[in-house]
Motif scaffolding. Sequence first.
Motif, short mmCIF file in Angstrom:
data_model
loop_
_atom_site.label_atom_id
_atom_site.label_comp_id
_atom_site.label_asym_id
_atom_site.label_seq_id
_atom_site.Cartn_x
_atom_site.Cartn_y
_atom_site.Cartn_z
N PRO A 82 0.80 -1.23 0.00
CA PRO A 82 0.00 0.00 0.00
C PRO A 82 0.83 1.27 0.00
N GLY A 83 2.09 1.20 0.42
CA GLY A 83 2.94 2.38 0.43
C GLY A 83 3.19 2.95 -0.96
N ARG A 84 2.92 2.16 -2.00
CA ARG A 84 3.11 2.66 -3.37
C ARG A 84 2.18 3.83 -3.68
N ALA A 85 1.01 3.87 -3.04
CA ALA A 85 0.04 4.92 -3.35
C ALA A 85 0.64 6.31 -3.08
N LYS A 86 1.21 6.49 -1.91
CA LYS A 86 1.77 7.80 -1.56
C LYS A 86 2.96 8.14 -2.45
N LYS A 87 3.77 7.13 -2.78
CA LYS A 87 4.91 7.39 -3.66
C LYS A 87 4.46 7.84 -5.04
N MET A 88 3.34 7.28 -5.52
CA MET A 88 2.83 7.64 -6.84
C MET A 88 2.44 9.10 -6.92
N SER A 89 2.02 9.68 -5.82
CA SER A 89 1.55 11.07 -5.85
C SER A 89 2.66 12.03 -6.23
N ALA A 90 3.92 11.58 -6.17
CA ALA A 90 5.04 12.45 -6.54
C ALA A 90 5.24 12.51 -8.05
N TYR A 91 4.73 11.53 -8.79
CA TYR A 91 4.99 11.54 -10.24
C TYR A 91 3.74 11.27 -11.09
N VAL A 92 2.60 11.01 -10.48
CA VAL A 92 1.35 10.85 -11.23
C VAL A 92 0.41 11.98 -10.84
N ASP A 93 -0.02 12.77 -11.82
CA ASP A 93 -0.88 13.91 -11.53
C ASP A 93 -2.35 13.51 -11.42
N GLU A 94 -2.78 12.59 -12.26
CA GLU A 94 -4.16 12.09 -12.22
C GLU A 94 -4.12 10.59 -12.47
N LEU A 95 -4.91 9.85 -11.71
CA LEU A 95 -4.94 8.39 -11.85
C LEU A 95 -6.34 7.95 -12.25
N LEU A 96 -6.42 7.12 -13.29
CA LEU A 96 -7.69 6.60 -13.79
C LEU A 96 -7.85 5.17 -13.31
N ALA A 97 -8.90 4.92 -12.52
CA ALA A 97 -9.10 3.63 -11.88
C ALA A 97 -10.20 2.84 -12.58
N LEU A 98 -10.03 1.53 -12.67
CA LEU A 98 -11.02 0.66 -13.31
C LEU A 98 -12.02 0.09 -12.33
#
Length: 392
Positions: A132-148
């Motif tokens: 689950p720690g990947r979520a916070k790390k993603m916020s540094a390089y992903v501006d918008e996330l599209l979820a299925l």
Amino acid sequence: MSVSLPTICLVAGEESGDQLGSELMRALNGRLDGSARYCGVGGERMLKLGLTSFFNMSDVSVMGISAVLARLPLIVRRVYQTVDAIVASNPSVLVIIDSPDFTHSVARRVRKRAPHIPIVGYVSPSVWAWRPGRAKKMSAYVDELLALLPFEPGEHRKLGGPPTHYVGHPLSENIADLRPSGEERTALSAGKSVLVVLPGSRRSEVDRLLGVFGETVALVKRDVPGLEVLLPAVGHLESRIRDGVADWQCKPEIVTGPQAKQAAFRRAHAGLAASGTVSLELALSGVPMVVAYKVDWFFRRLKELNRVFKLAKVDNFVLPNIILGKKAIPQFLDEEVVPAVLAGHLKELLQDGRERNLQLAELSRLDDLMRLPDGHSQSDTAAEIVIRTMRT
């Protein structure tokens, strides 16, 4: 005076990403009147729609620990090649599509070298189940996330992930192909039961489950004499599956291709499946099921480590159950995968009774839970967010 067309970069790493990417490109073309250039990494579908691919996507389209390790030097080179090409093309937006080991490695490096390029992630990694720690790390390089999946925006909010938008699942747009019409799925009272068996789409899954599923089917057949068994096989595994079912006491009818698979779903009264997207396909088709899974040696070791380090949340691993927020579908993992136990549940699902009716009632809730507002399509919803991100 020439007008500079926007450049949209899309990076996929496997067939499912190529499918999503091609549908997104069609939607973008519709909204932009075809006035965009596309570059990145994609397969045949995306190439046909005008993508200029930096290299053949098959170079990075590998599954399994051993396959990745064998091709690791090439994959690393392709990551850096992709980053160099993206920075050089200076796109209006970068869209990374699934395959997080490859695409997120690219996105992190692009953010460091060209922080002005907006980045959209298409398909959320399973942070709700693993690391689950990947979520916070993603916020540094992903501006918008599209979820299925409809619960994923909430998970990212809790975990400190990037802004996340539910855009729908591709399966929701193909429900008509999955659901029976007319007399395709006969009444159980007619005395004939159809069981669809799905041992997985990867060789490792088939190797671990096919034997157990064969024993399970034999036990079901003993008490359900009118049983017909259908086994949709992925093309590249057909010969392996035919060899594997040769000694089954109850021989299945093996079918191949997406249309034959959908036809099997429309006829089935119950399913026995490996964990994966196929469980959601069965659920949307209205087929009650039992789901089983056996992990390989690597992930068994991780399960042991997880008891100490809490790397994963493994209480619920079946997609429809996660969406429904309850264990409506019986699920069995590793040592729990016992033919007698699986067969006991399947026999209950193959007769009109409490267990079957309860599961069918839960599956009927999925339409409302997965529906997009105002009848929007998945690709159009995704394209709208990509264009909005591109123009901010």
